[in-house]
Motif scaffolding. Structure first.
Motif, PDB file in Angstrom:
ATOM      1  N   SER A  71     -21.317  16.326 -11.926  1.00  0.00           N
ATOM      2  CA  SER A  71     -22.562  17.088 -11.737  1.00  0.00           C
ATOM      3  C   SER A  71     -23.363  17.055 -13.030  1.00  0.00           C
ATOM      4  O   SER A  71     -22.807  17.260 -14.111  1.00  0.00           O
ATOM      5  N   LEU A  72     -24.638  16.791 -12.911  1.00  0.00           N
ATOM      6  CA  LEU A  72     -25.486  16.776 -14.101  1.00  0.00           C
ATOM      7  C   LEU A  72     -26.929  17.073 -13.725  1.00  0.00           C
ATOM      8  O   LEU A  72     -27.369  16.756 -12.618  1.00  0.00           O
ATOM      9  N   VAL A  74     -30.781  16.152 -14.205  1.00  0.00           N
ATOM     10  CA  VAL A  74     -31.574  15.000 -14.620  1.00  0.00           C
ATOM     11  C   VAL A  74     -33.015  15.446 -14.797  1.00  0.00           C
ATOM     12  O   VAL A  74     -33.575  16.139 -13.939  1.00  0.00           O
ATOM     13  N   ASP A  75     -33.603  15.041 -15.909  1.00  0.00           N
ATOM     14  CA  ASP A  75     -34.993  15.391 -16.206  1.00  0.00           C
ATOM     15  C   ASP A  75     -35.906  14.873 -15.094  1.00  0.00           C
ATOM     16  O   ASP A  75     -35.998  13.669 -14.852  1.00  0.00           O
ATOM     17  N   ALA A  76     -36.580  15.808 -14.414  1.00  0.00           N
ATOM     18  CA  ALA A  76     -37.442  15.439 -13.290  1.00  0.00           C
ATOM     19  C   ALA A  76     -38.593  14.540 -13.733  1.00  0.00           C
ATOM     20  O   ALA A  76     -39.008  13.636 -13.006  1.00  0.00           O
ATOM     21  N   ALA A  77     -39.108  14.772 -14.947  1.00  0.00           N
ATOM     22  CA  ALA A  77     -40.219  13.960 -15.442  1.00  0.00           C
ATOM     23  C   ALA A  77     -39.797  12.515 -15.656  1.00  0.00           C
ATOM     24  O   ALA A  77     -40.552  11.582 -15.354  1.00  0.00           O
ATOM     25  N   VAL A  78     -38.593  12.324 -16.164  1.00  0.00           N
ATOM     26  CA  VAL A  78     -38.085  10.963 -16.377  1.00  0.00           C
ATOM     27  C   VAL A  78     -37.895  10.252 -15.048  1.00  0.00           C
ATOM     28  O   VAL A  78     -38.279   9.088 -14.880  1.00  0.00           O
ATOM     29  N   GLU A 115     -31.635   7.843 -21.922  1.00  0.00           N
ATOM     30  CA  GLU A 115     -30.463   8.077 -22.767  1.00  0.00           C
ATOM     31  C   GLU A 115     -29.795   9.424 -22.517  1.00  0.00           C
ATOM     32  O   GLU A 115     -28.566   9.533 -22.572  1.00  0.00           O
ATOM     33  N   GLN A 116     -30.583  10.450 -22.257  1.00  0.00           N
ATOM     34  CA  GLN A 116     -29.974  11.758 -22.013  1.00  0.00           C
ATOM     35  C   GLN A 116     -29.122  11.728 -20.748  1.00  0.00           C
ATOM     36  O   GLN A 116     -28.052  12.341 -20.686  1.00  0.00           O
ATOM     37  N   MET A 117     -29.588  11.012 -19.733  1.00  0.00           N
ATOM     38  CA  MET A 117     -28.807  10.876 -18.509  1.00  0.00           C
ATOM     39  C   MET A 117     -27.472  10.191 -18.798  1.00  0.00           C
ATOM     40  O   MET A 117     -26.410  10.638 -18.349  1.00  0.00           O
ATOM     41  N   TYR A 118     -27.516   9.084 -19.549  1.00  0.00           N
ATOM     42  CA  TYR A 118     -26.286   8.392 -19.912  1.00  0.00           C
ATOM     43  C   TYR A 118     -25.351   9.319 -20.693  1.00  0.00           C
ATOM     44  O   TYR A 118     -24.139   9.362 -20.443  1.00  0.00           O
ATOM     45  N   THR A 119     -25.919  10.054 -21.638  1.00  0.00           N
ATOM     46  CA  THR A 119     -25.109  10.964 -22.461  1.00  0.00           C
ATOM     47  C   THR A 119     -24.415  12.011 -21.610  1.00  0.00           C
ATOM     48  O   THR A 119     -23.220  12.295 -21.789  1.00  0.00           O
ATOM     49  N   GLY A 157     -37.073  -6.331   0.572  1.00  0.00           N
ATOM     50  CA  GLY A 157     -38.360  -6.556  -0.051  1.00  0.00           C
ATOM     51  C   GLY A 157     -38.649  -5.731  -1.280  1.00  0.00           C
ATOM     52  O   GLY A 157     -39.704  -5.876  -1.899  1.00  0.00           O
ATOM     53  N   GLU A 158     -37.741  -4.831  -1.671  1.00  0.00           N
ATOM     54  CA  GLU A 158     -37.983  -3.986  -2.826  1.00  0.00           C
ATOM     55  C   GLU A 158     -37.186  -4.481  -4.032  1.00  0.00           C
ATOM     56  O   GLU A 158     -36.110  -5.059  -3.900  1.00  0.00           O
ATOM     57  N   VAL A 159     -37.725  -4.219  -5.220  1.00  0.00           N
ATOM     58  CA  VAL A 159     -37.064  -4.654  -6.446  1.00  0.00           C
ATOM     59  C   VAL A 159     -36.066  -3.595  -6.910  1.00  0.00           C
ATOM     60  O   VAL A 159     -35.993  -2.498  -6.364  1.00  0.00           O
ATOM     61  N   ALA A 160     -35.312  -3.956  -7.957  1.00  0.00           N
ATOM     62  CA  ALA A 160     -34.279  -3.058  -8.454  1.00  0.00           C
ATOM     63  C   ALA A 160     -34.873  -1.771  -9.016  1.00  0.00           C
ATOM     64  O   ALA A 160     -36.000  -1.740  -9.512  1.00  0.00           O
ATOM     65  N   LYS A 161     -34.072  -0.706  -8.953  1.00  0.00           N
ATOM     66  CA  LYS A 161     -34.475   0.588  -9.489  1.00  0.00           C
ATOM     67  C   LYS A 161     -33.947   0.753 -10.915  1.00  0.00           C
ATOM     68  O   LYS A 161     -32.972   0.113 -11.316  1.00  0.00           O
ATOM     69  N   PHE A 162     -34.576   1.634 -11.662  1.00  0.00           N
ATOM     70  CA  PHE A 162     -34.025   2.041 -12.945  1.00  0.00           C
ATOM     71  C   PHE A 162     -32.740   2.838 -12.691  1.00  0.00           C
ATOM     72  O   PHE A 162     -32.625   3.541 -11.669  1.00  0.00           O
ATOM     73  N   PRO A 163     -31.775   2.779 -13.583  1.00  0.00           N
ATOM     74  CA  PRO A 163     -30.528   3.532 -13.390  1.00  0.00           C
ATOM     75  C   PRO A 163     -30.727   5.014 -13.119  1.00  0.00           C
ATOM     76  O   PRO A 163     -29.999   5.596 -12.309  1.00  0.00           O
ATOM     77  N   VAL A 164     -31.711   5.656 -13.770  1.00  0.00           N
ATOM     78  CA  VAL A 164     -31.936   7.079 -13.535  1.00  0.00           C
ATOM     79  C   VAL A 164     -32.314   7.340 -12.082  1.00  0.00           C
ATOM     80  O   VAL A 164     -31.945   8.378 -11.508  1.00  0.00           O
ATOM     81  N   GLU A 165     -33.027   6.418 -11.470  1.00  0.00           N
ATOM     82  CA  GLU A 165     -33.371   6.574 -10.052  1.00  0.00           C
ATOM     83  C   GLU A 165     -32.130   6.499  -9.183  1.00  0.00           C
ATOM     84  O   GLU A 165     -31.976   7.261  -8.212  1.00  0.00           O
ATOM     85  N   THR A 166     -31.231   5.585  -9.511  1.00  0.00           N
ATOM     86  CA  THR A 166     -30.004   5.420  -8.726  1.00  0.00           C
ATOM     87  C   THR A 166     -29.139   6.673  -8.810  1.00  0.00           C
ATOM     88  O   THR A 166     -28.566   7.121  -7.812  1.00  0.00           O
TER      89      THR A 166
END
Length: 377
Positions: A71-72, A74-78, A115-119, A157-166
């Protein structure tokens, strides 16, 4: 009984990379020549001020003998900025595919806004590692199982997402999940690379290993789309597509830690294949015995009825005349039945081994020990 193959069908991403490539030639005219600078402009998350509350993300999955919950906040703005960011790549000059693909992946994985998400994720993974006393290999498997347990989502048809989105979406295709896992493993010092299979439109990971290397890549194969043992590539992808091409290998980070349990995963894979084959073969043999057993059972019942009738009429000589043939037939039936029961028991043992291996992929260590103790001789 029928048994599925060990290597379950793997999902693939319809588009695993930012496809929109803008090639621009810009330079200075000098003596009739144009000199074009070479450059790659990659996507970047531009975060604006946002007072929205953090997005709380929770995922629960099985690992070894435990149920793990991550559980974490995640910054909504990011997250919103990532979703709004175009993942197109602009290429200036004569830049090779390997260069712009590498630059694009590295930016998507390592964008500072994430980075904060990874941390936050790694802090929890490290605590689990310490609490459970995990080895380096088990720690890699823990993070891999977290990613593999996220539901696969096809997005044609869609491209890859950023890790934070996943992380926030809790789902992803092969590219989404591979990029996130690469980011986690590289930050924890593992030798890791991205595998891109262009003809098959698939993405997976490679991890450093002294054995079970995939083709000539120098890495062991690691599937991200669903639960899979390290070092074991899929037999086929979704739609029956086989991985036949040589992947483009894109190293991620400078980690040096290798996965050293490849011999165990190879043993589990081979044992599952052998167990499956033996179970199917024994089932065929079992089924072949059934008609003869059924026929002998009928003959025994028929003779027994005839003997009972003779005994009832006081025809002792006739009764005694049938005893020898009846006993012989019963002995033959019992011997064949014993053979059938032995084969059924062995068939069940092999089936149990096979099913245990494919249903406990989240526990390589425990599965290896169980199979060693329960594999029929």
């Amino acid at each position: 009984m029928t048994f599925p193959i060990l290597n379950q069908t793997m999902h693939r991403s319809e588009k695993y990379l930012a496809i929109l490539i803008i090639v621009l030639f810009a330079g200075t005219l000098l003596a009739g020549c144009v000199f074009a600078p070479q450059a790659v402009v990659v996507p970047h998350i531009d975060v604006s001020t946002d007072n929205s509350a953090p997005i709380n993300v929770t995922n629960t999955f099985l690992f070894e003998s435990s149920k793990i919950t991550i559980s974490l906040p995640v910054d909504a703005a990011v997250c919103q900025a990532a979703k709004s960011t175009s993942t197109s790549v602009t290429v200036y000059g004569n830049v090779t595919d390997k260069v712009w693909i590498t630059d694009s992946y590295m930016e998507m994985i390592n964008d500072p806004a994430q980075e904060q998400m990874y941390t936050d994720l790694i802090t929890q993974f490290r605590k689990i590692k310490n609490d459970m006393g995990l080895s380096s290999d088990e720690y890699l498997e823990l993070m891999a199982t977290y990613i593999q347990s996220l539901p696969y989502q096809s997005r044609p048809g869609e491209v890859a997402k950023f890790p934070v989105e996943t992380v926030v979406d809790g789902t992803g295709n092969c590219a989404d999940k591979s990029l996130l896992l690469a980011g986690l493993l590289s930050r924890e010092g593992y030798k890791v690379a991205i595998f891109t299979f262009t003809p098959e439109n698939h993405m997976a990971l490679g991890v450093g290993s002294p054995d079970t290397l995939y083709k000539d890549t120098g890495y062991a194969y690691l599937e991200s789309t669903n639960l899979s043992y390290v070092g074991i590539p899929p037999a086929e992808l979704e739609g029956g597509i086989e991985l036949t091409s040589e992947p483009m290998v894109v190293p991620v980070g400078n980690g040096t830690t290798e996965y050293t349990s490849g011999a165990e995963t190879a043993y589990l894979n081979n044992t599952a294949t052998v167990s499956n084959q033996k179970a199917i073969s024994l089932e065929t043999q079992d089924n072949a015995l059934v008609p003869d057993l059924t026929a002998k059972q009928g003959q025994i019942s028929e003779i027994q009825s005839r003997m009972n009738a003779m005994l009832g009429r006081g025809n002792i000589p006739g009764y005694n005349a049938e005893v020898s043939s009846q006993n012989s037939l019963v002995a033959s039936y019992n011997a064949e039945l014993a053979q059938y029961n032995r084969q059924v028991a062995l068939d069940k043992s092999y089936a149990n081994v096979y099913n245990y291996i494919i249903s406990h992929v989240y526990d390589r260590k425990g599965t290896y020990a169980w199979v060693k103790a329960n594999m029929p001789e």
